[in-house]
Design a protein around this motif. Structure first.
Motif, short mmCIF file in Angstrom:
data_model
loop_
_atom_site.label_atom_id
_atom_site.label_comp_id
_atom_site.label_asym_id
_atom_site.label_seq_id
_atom_site.Cartn_x
_atom_site.Cartn_y
_atom_site.Cartn_z
N GLU A 276 72.12 77.17 13.25
CA GLU A 276 72.49 76.63 11.94
C GLU A 276 71.99 75.21 11.73
OE1 GLU A 276 74.51 78.12 13.97
OE2 GLU A 276 75.60 79.73 12.94
N ALA A 277 71.84 74.45 12.82
CA ALA A 277 71.39 73.06 12.70
C ALA A 277 70.03 72.95 12.03
CB ALA A 277 71.35 72.42 14.09
N LEU A 278 69.20 73.95 12.20
CA LEU A 278 67.85 73.89 11.64
C LEU A 278 67.88 73.82 10.12
CD1 LEU A 278 66.14 76.54 13.95
CD2 LEU A 278 66.28 74.05 14.25
N ALA A 279 68.80 74.56 9.51
CA ALA A 279 68.92 74.51 8.05
C ALA A 279 69.72 73.28 7.61
CB ALA A 279 69.60 75.79 7.54
N GLU A 280 70.76 72.93 8.37
CA GLU A 280 71.61 71.81 7.99
C GLU A 280 70.86 70.49 7.98
OE1 GLU A 280 75.00 71.69 10.50
OE2 GLU A 280 75.71 73.69 9.96
N HIS A 281 69.95 70.30 8.94
CA HIS A 281 69.31 69.00 9.11
C HIS A 281 67.84 68.98 8.72
CE1 HIS A 281 72.62 67.99 12.29
NE2 HIS A 281 73.02 67.77 11.06
N ASN A 282 67.34 70.04 8.13
CA ASN A 282 65.93 70.08 7.74
C ASN A 282 65.61 69.00 6.73
OD1 ASN A 282 63.27 70.99 7.51
ND2 ASN A 282 63.79 72.37 5.82
N ALA A 283 66.43 68.90 5.68
CA ALA A 283 66.19 67.89 4.65
C ALA A 283 66.34 66.48 5.21
CB ALA A 283 67.15 68.10 3.47
N LEU A 284 67.26 66.30 6.15
CA LEU A 284 67.46 64.99 6.75
C LEU A 284 66.21 64.53 7.49
CD1 LEU A 284 70.58 63.80 8.67
CD2 LEU A 284 68.36 63.62 9.77
N LEU A 285 65.60 65.45 8.27
CA LEU A 285 64.40 65.10 9.02
C LEU A 285 63.20 64.88 8.12
CD1 LEU A 285 64.66 67.48 12.12
CD2 LEU A 285 65.51 65.15 11.85
N ALA A 286 63.23 65.44 6.92
CA ALA A 286 62.11 65.28 5.99
C ALA A 286 62.29 64.07 5.08
CB ALA A 286 61.97 66.54 5.13
N GLY A 287 63.46 63.43 5.15
CA GLY A 287 63.77 62.32 4.25
C GLY A 287 63.41 60.96 4.82
#
Length: 375
Positions: A276-287
């Protein structure tokens, strides 16, 4: 700012460690052995339960009680639900906290009280309430504390907390390495007797041995280049730790790491379980927290400015590579956003041993980060 030179100066580390955190981490194995002996002397191994309790209720202040409940819940599985009783109050002080039993709690339930303090009036009142409801009460707390009398009055079992002389000078941090093992070990022995999990004396001895091994690898005399805990602390300097866990036992270890970073080192951290972490933090890592993100003028003078905070993934796994795993996808996602990644994985062993290794290594890392950053 992290003083990396401090990490490779054992004398300076000892001088900076006014709270005894590094010593507590190094003595974790000895703390497990002492706590196991206290449990035996209190009569835990002589108990003959009539059967498994319907539910386990855990009460206590701070991150230590939260982590104990988290760990016991994972280890017990679905055999008996483990519920932490969250306190209420106007301040996180011993005299202000209150706990209440749920309305359904009764004679077939077990109340576990864990506290490194023992002066909380709310816990004494909770023990009395449990006695009136018919709940069995077991407490782990410092000896000769007010809670001792309350548990005795409730005809419960009191196990003295394993403490060290240097910890009596000032209040203990709830996330201090020694506190967790002093509170957790007697409860592991107790729940082994009830059949909720497997933690016989020989398993606890293996846990202590594994903690000793980690202390040898991660001790202050071991240089940073060959010390995984010092290496992780240096990597987390000026970073936002994004902790991803994989495996049932790694989840509590990751949440424990985040709590220790906040309380001991004053560092924020995010934690989530794979996949689940991959979806939860995807936008964070791209920001803007991505390592490659730098919206400011490249030519601006930054000499007097603090470094920008960028994310760094910390992958904690409690099983070796192989089988069904999201680890390769996690690495690809982090690297696709130019986000560095640190990985910790224990050596093979039983569930308690691998869990102990993950907790010990991250405890050492949190302590080194706290000391080298002057927290």
């Amino acid at each position: 700012m992290l003083d990396e030179s401090l990490l490779d100066t054992p004398e300076a580390l000892a001088e900076a460690d006014r709270r005894g955190l590094l010593r507590g981490a190094a003595e974790a194995g000895a703390r497990v052995r002492t706590a196991a002996r206290h449990a035996a002397e209190a009569g835990v191994h002589d108990l003959k339960p009539d059967g498994r309790p319907r539910a386990i209720l855990i009460a206590g202040p701070g991150a230590a009680a939260t982590c104990v409940a988290d760990l016991l819940g994972k280890l017990a599985g679905a055999s008996s639900p483990v519920t932490r009783l969250a306190p209420t109050g106007v301040a996180p002080a011993a005299g202000a906290l209150r706990w209440e039993l749920p309305g359904w709690a009764g004679s077939v339930d077990l109340l576990l009280i864990t506290t490194p303090d023992g002066t909380e009036p709310g816990l004494s009142l909770l023990a009395e309430q449990a006695y009136r409801r018919g709940c069995t009460v077991v407490a782990v707390a410092p000896t000769r504390s007010p809670l001792t009398e309350a548990v005795d009055g409730a005809h419960g079992l009191f196990v003295p907390m394993a403490t060290a002389p240097y910890e009596h000078d000032e209040p203990l941090a709830a996330s201090a390495p020694g506190v967790l093992w002093a509170l957790l070990t007697p409860l592991l022995a107790l729940l082994d007797r009830t059949g909720l999990l497997s933690a016989p004396p020989e398993a606890l001895e293996k846990v202590a041995d594994r903690l000793d091994q980690v202390a040898e690898r991660c001790g202050p005399a071991v240089a940073t280049y060959s010390n995984p805990a010092k290496t992780l602390a240096a990597e987390l300097a000026d970073s936002l730790p994004v902790i991803w866990t994989e495996g049932a036992s790694a989840g509590p270890a990751g949440r424990r790491f985040a709590a220790a970073l906040a309380e001991l080192a004053g560092r924020p951290a995010l934690v989530s379980e794979l996949p689940e972490a991959l979806a939860e933090h995807n936008a964070l890592l791209a920001g803007p927290l991505a390592a490659s993100a730098d919206p400011d003028d490249f030519f601006r003078d930054r000499v007097d400015e603090a470094p920008a905070l960028h994310a760094r993934v910390v992958l904690l796994r409690d099983r070796p590579i192989g089988g069904l795993t999201a680890a390769p996808t996690a690495r690809d996602l982090a690297l696709s956003h130019d986000t560095p990644i640190s990985e910790l994985e224990p050596e093979e062993g039983g569930e308690l041993e691998t869990l102990a290794e993950l907790i010990a290594m991250t405890d050492f890392a949190a302590v080194y980060l706290a000391l080298a950053s002057g927290a």
